[in-house]
Design an enzyme around this catalytic site. Structure first.
Site, PDB file in Angstrom:
ATOM      1  CG  HIS A 143      -2.237   0.709   0.954  1.00 44.51           C
ATOM      2  ND1 HIS A 143      -2.346   1.764   0.076  1.00 44.51           N
ATOM      3  CD2 HIS A 143      -3.482   0.512   1.452  1.00 44.51           C
ATOM      4  CE1 HIS A 143      -3.599   2.183   0.044  1.00 44.51           C
ATOM      5  NE2 HIS A 143      -4.315   1.438   0.868  1.00 44.51           N
ATOM      6  NE  ARG A 144       6.272   0.015   1.756  1.00 41.45           N
ATOM      7  CZ  ARG A 144       7.473  -0.559   1.902  1.00 41.45           C
ATOM      8  NH1 ARG A 144       8.335  -0.040   2.759  1.00 41.45           N
ATOM      9  NH2 ARG A 144       7.793  -1.630   1.205  1.00 41.45           N
TER      10      ARG A 144
END
Length: 484
Positions: free
Chosen positions: A457-458
């Protein structure tokens, strides 16, 4: 193919020299450039006749290797490029070749034993005249390593009686004498020294031949030893006093639950230890999961046509994923430092394969550029090599996106754990008949499979992953482009 790290300098740690007054020479400086006016010929005639065969690093994650078998025996004559030993790394078994001609004078690490990367596993003599001396070196080396295995008994004796300086430290003295030439440390020890700002030149190594180990760096930095090396730390502490044994024994039960009566403890294999390390490392990455149903009637029909030509369903799915990634390069990217992400120019699909005693992910490199039939042929070759534990490092550690398929086992859905260094992994379930309703309200039965993708999700957000899955679904539901 990886080769053992043999000493390639004319004057090395393993060389046998008759004079102690010889100058110290950097490996990259030829003899012709350092001739002295007083003794030019004496320097030119010095040759390294005894060399050590070191445990090679067969992958970027390998810290130690296990000797599967020695292809050659002591006394065998070796030629440059000839296989000497088979080493089990954290991913595969690999034949290790020699850089030099010579005679395998002694085997330091036997079959079934392990050694850290960079440690000597054998001694190579140039001629028969050096065999006796090489065997003596091997004996002193094994003598230096054996005390580390059963140290509890010898350690107190060494502390209480002055006799050991005559016997055991005698071979240790040459080790210290050789050490000043060049600081010898394991790669992980160098990394720890840099991380904790420890002057590695001032650290005294406790490994074979004075090699600096991670435990030495941790001790110099004032850190508590890691769990993996607690046993070694306890051994060292038993030298000054016996009470150190009691706290260690009492601390062990508190950290580990007592074994269940009748249970058997089985240590990890090298591959299982690597998988465990990677899975723990993946916990530090913030991930999220998105599921998407895909209709597979057209894909199933195509599979029935191309199956007689050797095409597998895994190859079809890998090709479809690669084509979708080409349109969504962000899903093919990776984040390794938490501060930036990397767009990978190649689309390399790693496919999870269960093998005896572990799990490995052979990589279909440039999967978007290969045609379906060549991709299937390449996949079969990779699976055969994986099950024979003969994959080369670039064939299992170059993946940019991973595919895990459990559909052949009837699993309808599951979540996959994101491998370290990648942006996403796709989990594919089984295709099953499902009742669906069309826009007009009419019911029909279609084959559908559920695809779940776990992503970092980064760098990848929900909308990015949804768009990728929509593209993947369109390719699977209209698979004609897969055969182009």
């Amino acid at each position: 193919m990886a080769s053992p790290f043999l000493s390639n300098t004319t004057i090395s740690f393993s060389s046998s020299l008759s004079s102690s007054s010889l100058p110290r020479i950097a490996p990259s400086i030829p003899y012709s450039s350092i001739r002295s006016k007083s003794t030019p010929r004496r320097i030119l005639t010095v040759r390294s006749k005894i060399r050590e065969i070191f445990m090679p690093a067969l992958s970027s994650t390998m810290t130690e290797g296990k000797i599967v078998s020695w292809v050659k025996s002591e006394g065998d004559v070796l030629s440059k490029g000839e296989s000497v030993v088979v080493v089990e790394s954290d991913k595969a078994d690999m034949d290790v070749e020699t850089f030099y001609d010579g005679i395998l004078a002694a085997i330091v690490v036997g079959e079934g034993e392990t050694a850290p990367v960079g440690a000597a596993i054998g001694i190579l003599a140039e001629t028969e005249d050096e065999i006796a001396e090489a065997k003596a070196k091997a004996a002193s080396k094994s003598g230096a390593s054996t005390p580390s295995a059963p140290p509890p008994a010898p350690a107190p004796a060494a502390a209480s009686t002055p006799a050991p300086p005559k016997s055991t430290p005698a071979p240790a003295a040459p080790t210290v004498a050789e050490g000043p030439r060049k600081t010898v440390a394991t790669p992980f020890a160098k990394k720890l020294a840099k991380q904790h700002k420890v002057d590695i030149e001032s650290v005294v190594g406790t490994g074979p031949y004075g090699r600096i180990t991670p435990e030495d760096i941790e001790a110099a930095a004032g850190l508590s030893p890691s769990k993996k090396n607690v046993g070694l730390a306890v051994v060292v502490e038993t030298k000054p006093a016996a009470p150190a044994k009691a706290p260690a024994a009492s601390a062990a039960p508190s950290s580990l639950p007592p074994p269940v009566p009748g249970s058997t403890v089985v240590p990890f294999t090298t591959m299982q230890a690597a998988v465990s390390k990677n899975m723990v490392e993946s916990l530090s990455v913030p991930t999220f999961r998105v599921g998407y149903p895909v209709t597979t009637d057209a894909l199933d029909a195509l599979y029935e046509k191309v199956k007689p030509k050797g095409v597998t369903m895994t190859a079809l799915l890998a090709k479809a994923a690669a084509m979708a990634l080409a349109q969504h390069p962000l899903v093919n990217s990776s984040c390794k430092d938490g501060k930036s992400f990397t767009y990978n120019s190649n689309i390399n699909i790693a496919v999870a394969v269960a093998i005896n005693g572990g799990l490995i992910t052979p990589v279909l490199q440039d999967a978007d550029k290969l045609d379906l039939y060549l991709l299937s042929q390449k996949w079969k070759e990779l699976v055969e090599k994986a099950r024979a534990k003969q994959l080369q490092p670039q064939e299992y550690n170059s993946g940019t996106f991973t595919l895990s398929n459990l559909g052949m086992f009837g699993v309808d859905r599951f979540d996959a754990i994101l491998p370290p260094g990648q942006g996403a992994i796709m989990a594919v379930g089984a295709s099953k008949p499902t009742v669906v309703a069309d826009a007009d309200g009419f019911f029909s039965v279609k084959n559908k499979m559920l695809v779940n993708v776990t992503a970092d999700h980064r760098i990848i957000y929900g909308a990015d992953l949804a768009a990728f899955l929509q593209t993947f679904s369109k390719i699977v539901e209209n698979p004609e482009t897969l055969t182009l």
